[in-house]
Motif scaffolding. Sequence first.
Motif, PDB file in Angstrom:
ATOM      1  N   ARG A 142     -23.551  17.765  20.498  1.00 14.93           N
ATOM      2  CA  ARG A 142     -22.354  17.367  19.764  1.00 14.93           C
ATOM      3  C   ARG A 142     -21.087  17.569  20.575  1.00 14.93           C
ATOM      4  NH1 ARG A 142     -22.523  19.201  13.630  1.00 14.93           N
ATOM      5  NH2 ARG A 142     -24.183  17.842  12.966  1.00 14.93           N
ATOM      6  N   ARG A 143     -21.157  17.956  21.734  1.00 17.54           N
ATOM      7  CA  ARG A 143     -19.996  18.343  22.519  1.00 17.54           C
ATOM      8  C   ARG A 143     -18.984  17.210  22.718  1.00 17.54           C
ATOM      9  NH1 ARG A 143     -19.931  21.263  28.267  1.00 17.54           N
ATOM     10  NH2 ARG A 143     -18.082  22.419  27.802  1.00 17.54           N
ATOM     11  N   GLY A 144     -19.364  15.989  22.993  1.00 18.78           N
ATOM     12  CA  GLY A 144     -18.453  14.886  23.252  1.00 18.78           C
ATOM     13  C   GLY A 144     -18.259  13.959  22.058  1.00 18.78           C
ATOM     14  N   LEU A 145     -18.609  14.364  20.856  1.00 22.07           N
ATOM     15  CA  LEU A 145     -18.542  13.517  19.679  1.00 22.07           C
ATOM     16  C   LEU A 145     -17.161  13.503  19.030  1.00 22.07           C
ATOM     17  CD1 LEU A 145     -20.304  11.737  17.877  1.00 22.07           C
ATOM     18  CD2 LEU A 145     -20.773  13.743  16.493  1.00 22.07           C
ATOM     19  N   ALA A 146     -16.362  14.531  19.181  1.00 15.53           N
ATOM     20  CA  ALA A 146     -15.066  14.625  18.496  1.00 15.53           C
ATOM     21  C   ALA A 146     -14.089  13.547  18.966  1.00 15.53           C
ATOM     22  CB  ALA A 146     -14.469  16.010  18.708  1.00 15.53           C
ATOM     23  N   LEU A 147     -14.000  13.293  20.235  1.00 13.76           N
ATOM     24  CA  LEU A 147     -13.053  12.313  20.755  1.00 13.76           C
ATOM     25  C   LEU A 147     -13.347  10.897  20.254  1.00 13.76           C
ATOM     26  CD1 LEU A 147     -10.587  11.816  22.509  1.00 13.76           C
ATOM     27  CD2 LEU A 147     -12.134  11.525  24.452  1.00 13.76           C
ATOM     28  N   PRO A 148     -14.579  10.379  20.306  1.00  9.01           N
ATOM     29  CA  PRO A 148     -14.840   9.036  19.763  1.00  9.01           C
ATOM     30  C   PRO A 148     -14.572   8.948  18.244  1.00  9.01           C
ATOM     31  CG  PRO A 148     -16.639   9.671  21.202  1.00  9.01           C
ATOM     32  CD  PRO A 148     -15.757  10.873  21.045  1.00  9.01           C
ATOM     33  N   ALA A 161     -11.161   6.802  13.973  1.00 10.71           N
ATOM     34  CA  ALA A 161     -10.317   7.032  12.796  1.00 10.71           C
ATOM     35  C   ALA A 161      -8.911   6.471  13.023  1.00 10.71           C
ATOM     36  CB  ALA A 161     -10.265   8.519  12.474  1.00 10.71           C
ATOM     37  N   LEU A 162      -8.347   6.679  14.218  1.00  8.27           N
ATOM     38  CA  LEU A 162      -7.023   6.128  14.517  1.00  8.27           C
ATOM     39  C   LEU A 162      -7.043   4.587  14.524  1.00  8.27           C
ATOM     40  CD1 LEU A 162      -5.708   8.541  17.284  1.00  8.27           C
ATOM     41  CD2 LEU A 162      -4.843   8.269  14.958  1.00  8.27           C
ATOM     42  N   PHE A 163      -8.129   4.018  15.034  1.00 11.49           N
ATOM     43  CA  PHE A 163      -8.246   2.556  15.026  1.00 11.49           C
ATOM     44  C   PHE A 163      -8.292   2.011  13.605  1.00 11.49           C
ATOM     45  CE2 PHE A 163     -10.952  -1.236  14.951  1.00 11.49           C
ATOM     46  CZ  PHE A 163     -10.172  -2.084  15.717  1.00 11.49           C
ATOM     47  N   ILE A 164      -9.068   2.640  12.735  1.00 14.42           N
ATOM     48  CA  ILE A 164      -9.167   2.202  11.338  1.00 14.42           C
ATOM     49  C   ILE A 164      -7.826   2.370  10.633  1.00 14.42           C
ATOM     50  CG2 ILE A 164     -10.231   2.744   9.109  1.00 14.42           C
ATOM     51  CD1 ILE A 164     -12.817   3.371  10.678  1.00 14.42           C
ATOM     52  N   LEU A 165      -7.162   3.486  10.867  1.00 12.98           N
ATOM     53  CA  LEU A 165      -5.860   3.733  10.242  1.00 12.98           C
ATOM     54  C   LEU A 165      -4.818   2.721  10.731  1.00 12.98           C
ATOM     55  CD1 LEU A 165      -4.244   5.614   8.385  1.00 12.98           C
ATOM     56  CD2 LEU A 165      -3.748   7.005  10.381  1.00 12.98           C
ATOM     57  N   THR A 166      -4.790   2.438  12.019  1.00 17.78           N
ATOM     58  CA  THR A 166      -3.853   1.460  12.575  1.00 17.78           C
ATOM     59  C   THR A 166      -4.138   0.065  12.037  1.00 17.78           C
ATOM     60  OG1 THR A 166      -3.695   2.795  14.586  1.00 17.78           O
ATOM     61  CG2 THR A 166      -2.928   0.518  14.725  1.00 17.78           C
ATOM     62  N   SER A 167      -5.402  -0.298  11.914  1.00 20.11           N
ATOM     63  CA  SER A 167      -5.764  -1.608  11.364  1.00 20.11           C
ATOM     64  C   SER A 167      -5.325  -1.734   9.911  1.00 20.11           C
ATOM     65  CB  SER A 167      -7.271  -1.832  11.465  1.00 20.11           C
ATOM     66  OG  SER A 167      -7.680  -1.830  12.807  1.00 20.11           O
TER      67      SER A 167
END
Length: 158
Positions: free
Chosen positions: A4-10, A15-21
């Motif tokens: 799970r180490r690299g999962l937080a960034l994606p 989430a930012l992409f969905i919010l911006t859309s």
Amino acid sequence: MRNRRGLALPVVILALFILTSAIAAGIMLMRNERRLNDSGDEMLRARLLAETGLQRAVGDRTALGLAEVPTANDSVRVTVSDGYYDVTSTVIRPAATPVPALILLRSRAVITRAKVTGMPAATFTVSLFARGPSHHTQAPRHQFAVVRGAQSRSSHLV
């Protein structure tokens, strides 16, 4: 834990992409709503101008620059601050001794200055049949009697 180490960034980027859309879609909906509202306002202004021209043609033709009693087709354009209206009268039946004249009055208004840039101008047309005075009536010659049930209205965006 190590998987799970690299999962937080994606997840954050998604989430930012969905919010911006969602925000962009909301802004587009508000813009379209404003354009629809402004379009309705333009149509209302065009209708009011057309009705004004028609009422002036029925009530006081000489103030518009038209002949008191039309003997042929005549028209005039009246310019206002945000557009113009054309008043046209067409003699359908000339006045005879016992029979009054039958005249088609038409007013077409055009709004040339839209509130929102890129919006088309609005037009509205009203028309009606009017009965003019016959040669033997004592009524003022500039007054017309509107024939009931003979009104027409049309509108569109240019």
